[in-house]
Design an enzyme around this catalytic site. Structure first.
Site, PDB file in Angstrom:
ATOM      1  NE  ARG A  12     -15.189  29.824  17.212  1.00 57.75           N
ATOM      2  CZ  ARG A  12     -14.132  29.333  17.845  1.00 57.75           C
ATOM      3  NH1 ARG A  12     -14.299  28.336  18.705  1.00 57.75           N
ATOM      4  NH2 ARG A  12     -12.931  29.809  17.659  1.00 57.75           N
ATOM      5  CG  ASN A  60      -9.782  22.714   5.637  1.00 56.92           C
ATOM      6  OD1 ASN A  60      -9.783  23.934   5.787  1.00 56.92           O
ATOM      7  ND2 ASN A  60      -8.690  21.980   5.731  1.00 56.92           N
ATOM      8  CB  SER A 141      -8.536  41.900  10.243  1.00 52.67           C
ATOM      9  OG  SER A 141      -7.973  42.365  11.452  1.00 52.67           O
ATOM     10  CE1 TYR A 154      -6.501  36.770  11.721  1.00 50.75           C
ATOM     11  CE2 TYR A 154      -5.918  39.034  12.258  1.00 50.75           C
ATOM     12  CZ  TYR A 154      -6.879  38.062  12.043  1.00 50.75           C
ATOM     13  OH  TYR A 154      -8.224  38.383  12.129  1.00 50.75           O
TER      14      TYR A 154
HETATM   15  P1  NAI Z   1     -13.966  32.438  15.532  1.00 51.69           P
HETATM   16  O1  NAI Z   1     -12.687  31.727  15.777  1.00 51.69           O
HETATM   17  O2  NAI Z   1     -14.855  32.705  16.684  1.00 51.69           O
HETATM   18  O3  NAI Z   1     -14.816  31.678  14.396  1.00 51.69           O
HETATM   19  C1  NAI Z   1     -14.200  31.248  13.218  1.00 51.69           C
HETATM   20  C2  NAI Z   1     -15.144  30.389  12.404  1.00 51.69           C
HETATM   21  O4  NAI Z   1     -14.428  29.942  11.247  1.00 51.69           O
HETATM   22  C3  NAI Z   1     -15.627  29.143  13.129  1.00 51.69           C
HETATM   23  O5  NAI Z   1     -16.969  28.903  12.758  1.00 51.69           O
HETATM   24  C4  NAI Z   1     -14.730  28.038  12.566  1.00 51.69           C
HETATM   25  O6  NAI Z   1     -15.356  26.762  12.582  1.00 51.69           O
HETATM   26  C5  NAI Z   1     -14.541  28.532  11.137  1.00 51.69           C
HETATM   27  N1  NAI Z   1     -13.338  27.988  10.527  1.00 51.69           N
HETATM   28  C6  NAI Z   1     -12.066  28.018  11.029  1.00 51.69           C
HETATM   29  N2  NAI Z   1     -11.241  27.379  10.197  1.00 51.69           N
HETATM   30  C7  NAI Z   1     -11.987  26.943   9.169  1.00 51.69           C
HETATM   31  C8  NAI Z   1     -11.700  26.203   7.986  1.00 51.69           C
HETATM   32  N3  NAI Z   1     -10.459  25.758   7.728  1.00 51.69           N
HETATM   33  N4  NAI Z   1     -12.714  25.917   7.133  1.00 51.69           N
HETATM   34  C9  NAI Z   1     -13.979  26.325   7.390  1.00 51.69           C
HETATM   35  N5  NAI Z   1     -14.309  27.027   8.503  1.00 51.69           N
HETATM   36  C10 NAI Z   1     -13.328  27.325   9.366  1.00 51.69           C
HETATM   37  O7  NAI Z   1     -13.546  33.803  14.795  1.00 51.69           O
HETATM   38  P2  NAI Z   1     -14.271  35.234  14.726  1.00 51.69           P
HETATM   39  O8  NAI Z   1     -13.689  36.092  15.778  1.00 51.69           O
HETATM   40  O9  NAI Z   1     -15.723  35.075  14.635  1.00 51.69           O
HETATM   41  O10 NAI Z   1     -13.679  35.762  13.334  1.00 51.69           O
HETATM   42  C11 NAI Z   1     -14.348  35.601  12.100  1.00 51.69           C
HETATM   43  C12 NAI Z   1     -13.561  36.317  11.024  1.00 51.69           C
HETATM   44  O11 NAI Z   1     -13.416  37.692  11.385  1.00 51.69           O
HETATM   45  C13 NAI Z   1     -12.148  35.782  10.827  1.00 51.69           C
HETATM   46  O12 NAI Z   1     -11.813  35.853   9.455  1.00 51.69           O
HETATM   47  C14 NAI Z   1     -11.301  36.754  11.613  1.00 51.69           C
HETATM   48  O13 NAI Z   1      -9.984  36.810  11.141  1.00 51.69           O
HETATM   49  C15 NAI Z   1     -12.058  38.048  11.369  1.00 51.69           C
HETATM   50  N6  NAI Z   1     -11.808  39.072  12.360  1.00 51.69           N
HETATM   51  C16 NAI Z   1     -12.088  38.871  13.696  1.00 51.69           C
HETATM   52  C17 NAI Z   1     -11.858  39.866  14.616  1.00 51.69           C
HETATM   53  C18 NAI Z   1     -12.147  39.727  16.069  1.00 51.69           C
HETATM   54  O14 NAI Z   1     -11.782  40.646  16.842  1.00 51.69           O
HETATM   55  N7  NAI Z   1     -12.777  38.674  16.531  1.00 51.69           N
HETATM   56  C19 NAI Z   1     -11.309  41.168  14.193  1.00 51.69           C
HETATM   57  C20 NAI Z   1     -11.058  41.285  12.795  1.00 51.69           C
HETATM   58  C21 NAI Z   1     -11.315  40.276  11.925  1.00 51.69           C
END
Ligand code: NAI
Length: 250
Positions: A12, A60, A141, A154
């Site tokens: 996602r 994980n 980030s 974080y």
């Molecule tokens: P999200 O929460 O929508 O998606 C996170 C994904 O990581 C999901 O597919 C989830 O299943 C997977 N995940 C979570 N824990 C896990 C684990 N223990 N093992 C394997 N998979 C795991 O997050 P989003 O917004 O797509 O963020 C993705 C990356 O981008 C993250 O590293 C986040 O810190 C970084 N990020 C996001 C920002 C934002 O504004 N959304 C800004 C800056 C960085």
């Protein structure tokens, strides 16, 4: 020969955007995430529909043994890993002032964001060393440098991811492996949904010179450039995908 990308957390948000983009660019895509296949079947199918072969691995990233197993399963299917995208990451469940940060929350965030990125990189690097080639892309980030005192764990974890970019870039350069980093700003995903109003206000107030939310496709475009091999004499580089947030103006 087709190229293979392994993307953590690709079911996602930003990770799914990256998976779709790399599939469009002709990569076979392995996705490693926590949910059961039944729950994410539609998303995996959407990546498949773009014309790539897609492998879903449930696990994980916070567990080093599961990272190693993920690399083994990807190599068993595709024979190699050309690109690793360390995207999986979590925010703290509760945004608490750093004077109230709990050990439990710190362990949880560090487990996924720090240990996950480190051990996925370590396991994949050993495979890429055998291949004598590869690209590792870390999704950090703006929190790697911008202070948010209500989610210290974080910010610390993302600063650690940036140091991992430097460390792995240095260690692996002689083996034909390049390591890069993308620093997203505020990207519209499930992660930022609970604080959307706050970010709407910041965007309206001009905190971001490009006055809009970022989207997963913005990050995916930057990943695609690094994954394409367009920077053969560069490693440890960072692209900010943050609407210009990192600029300082007076
Ligand atoms: P999200 O929460 O929508 O998606 C996170 C994904 O990581 C999901 O597919 C989830 O299943 C997977 N995940 C979570 N824990 C896990 C684990 N223990 N093992 C394997 N998979 C795991 O997050 P989003 O917004 O797509 O963020 C993705 C990356 O981008 C993250 O590293 C986040 O810190 C970084 N990020 C996001 C920002 C934002 O504004 N959304 C800004 C800056 C960085």
């Amino acid at each position: 020969m087709k190229q293979t990308a392994l993307i953590t957390g690709g079911t996602r948000g930003i990770g799914l955007g990256i998976a779709q983009r790399l599939a469009d660019d002709g990569f076979d895509v392995a996705i490693f995430a926590t949910k059961s296949l039944d729950v994410v079947r539609e998303q995996i199918a959407a990546v498949n529909a773009a014309g790539s072969d897609t492998l879903y691995i449930r696990g994980n990233v916070a567990c080093a043994a599961e990272c190693a197993s993920c690399v083994e399963q990807t190599v068993a299917r595709y024979g190699k890993i050309d690109v690793l995208v360390n995207n999986a990451g979590i925010a703290p469940k509760v945004r608490a002032d750093l004077l109230d940060t709990t050990e439990e929350s710190m362990d949880e965030v560090f487990g996924v964001n720090i240990k996950g990125t480190f051990f996925m990189s370590q396991a994949t690097a050993k495979q890429m060393m055998r291949q004598k080639s590869g690209v590792i892309i870390n999704i950090s980030s703006v929190s790697a440098f911008a202070s948010s005192v209500n989610r210290a764990e974080y910010c610390i974890s993302k600063a650690a991811v940036s140091m991992m970019t430097t460390l792995f870039a240095d260690r692996l350069a002689a083996h034909g492996i390049r390591v890069y980093e993308i620093r997203p700003g505020i990207i519209k995903t499930d992660m930022t949904a609970p604080v959307a109003e706050k970010y709407n206000r910041l965007i309206d107030n001009g905190t971001f010179p490009i006055r809009r939310w970022g989207c997963p496709e913005d990050v995916a475009k930057a990943v695609a450039v690094f994954a394409s091999g367009s920077f053969p004499y560069s490693t440890g580089e960072i692209i900010n995908v943050d609407g210009g947030f990192h600029l300082k103006s007076i």
